[in-house]
Design a protein around this motif. Structure first.
Motif, PDB file in Angstrom:
ATOM      1  N   ALA A  33       7.104 -29.070 -22.895  1.00 35.21           N
ATOM      2  CA  ALA A  33       7.588 -27.726 -22.581  1.00 35.21           C
ATOM      3  C   ALA A  33       6.445 -26.727 -22.686  1.00 35.21           C
ATOM      4  O   ALA A  33       5.688 -26.731 -23.652  1.00 35.21           O
ATOM      5  CB  ALA A  33       8.697 -27.338 -23.548  1.00 35.21           C
ATOM      6  N   GLY A  35       6.681 -22.819 -22.411  1.00 36.25           N
ATOM      7  CA  GLY A  35       7.661 -21.748 -22.248  1.00 36.25           C
ATOM      8  C   GLY A  35       8.992 -22.352 -21.819  1.00 36.25           C
ATOM      9  O   GLY A  35       9.487 -23.292 -22.430  1.00 36.25           O
ATOM     10  N   ASP A  36       9.548 -21.860 -20.730  1.00 30.00           N
ATOM     11  CA  ASP A  36      10.830 -22.361 -20.218  1.00 30.00           C
ATOM     12  C   ASP A  36      10.673 -23.510 -19.233  1.00 30.00           C
ATOM     13  O   ASP A  36      11.663 -24.044 -18.745  1.00 30.00           O
ATOM     14  CB  ASP A  36      11.600 -21.230 -19.521  1.00 30.00           C
ATOM     15  CG  ASP A  36      12.051 -20.173 -20.498  1.00 30.00           C
ATOM     16  OD1 ASP A  36      12.231 -20.485 -21.689  1.00 30.00           O
ATOM     17  OD2 ASP A  36      12.227 -19.012 -20.068  1.00 30.00           O
ATOM     18  N   TRP A  37       9.446 -23.883 -18.915  1.00 33.33           N
ATOM     19  CA  TRP A  37       9.179 -24.906 -17.907  1.00 33.33           C
ATOM     20  C   TRP A  37       8.964 -26.266 -18.548  1.00 33.33           C
ATOM     21  O   TRP A  37       8.414 -26.374 -19.639  1.00 33.33           O
ATOM     22  CB  TRP A  37       7.942 -24.540 -17.095  1.00 33.33           C
ATOM     23  CG  TRP A  37       7.992 -23.171 -16.516  1.00 33.33           C
ATOM     24  CD1 TRP A  37       7.286 -22.081 -16.921  1.00 33.33           C
ATOM     25  CD2 TRP A  37       8.808 -22.740 -15.439  1.00 33.33           C
ATOM     26  NE1 TRP A  37       7.612 -20.994 -16.151  1.00 33.33           N
ATOM     27  CE2 TRP A  37       8.545 -21.368 -15.234  1.00 33.33           C
ATOM     28  CE3 TRP A  37       9.730 -23.366 -14.619  1.00 33.33           C
ATOM     29  CZ2 TRP A  37       9.172 -20.628 -14.245  1.00 33.33           C
ATOM     30  CZ3 TRP A  37      10.354 -22.627 -13.633  1.00 33.33           C
ATOM     31  CH2 TRP A  37      10.073 -21.279 -13.458  1.00 33.33           C
ATOM     32  N   ASN A  49      12.692 -28.599 -11.907  1.00 32.06           N
ATOM     33  CA  ASN A  49      12.076 -27.271 -11.865  1.00 32.06           C
ATOM     34  C   ASN A  49      10.765 -27.282 -11.065  1.00 32.06           C
ATOM     35  O   ASN A  49       9.702 -26.951 -11.560  1.00 32.06           O
ATOM     36  CB  ASN A  49      11.892 -26.677 -13.250  1.00 32.06           C
ATOM     37  CG  ASN A  49      10.914 -27.376 -14.180  1.00 32.06           C
ATOM     38  OD1 ASN A  49      10.686 -26.888 -15.248  1.00 32.06           O
ATOM     39  ND2 ASN A  49      10.311 -28.483 -13.811  1.00 32.06           N
TER      40      ASN A  49
END
Length: 71
Positions: A33, A35-37, A49
């Motif tokens: 991971a 961040g949010d990715w 994603n």
């Protein structure tokens, strides 16, 4: 520089001015991971994603000291 992601390494990602910390999720196969990715060990975004920003540079865990110098 590293050629694959590892837990607590640092990455430079497209569109971000600051280095980002990478955290390994405790799953198999390894998922990382930023961040949010979510990314594969190779640094490519996971299939769910694909719009995740591209990783430009992978640095070892101790490389971030606030004084990163690029060649």
């Amino acid at each position: 520089m590293l050629d694959r992601l590892e837990d607590c390494c640092w990455v430079e990602i497209e569109g971000e001015a600051r280095l980002q910390l990478v955290l390994r999720r405790r799953l198999r196969p390894a998922i990382y991971a930023v961040g949010d990715w979510l990314y594969a060990e190779s640094g490519s975004p996971l299939a769910h994603n694909p719009e995740a920003p591209r990783i430009l540079l992978i640095l070892p865990p101790r490389a971030h000291d606030g004084k990163l110098k690029r060649a």
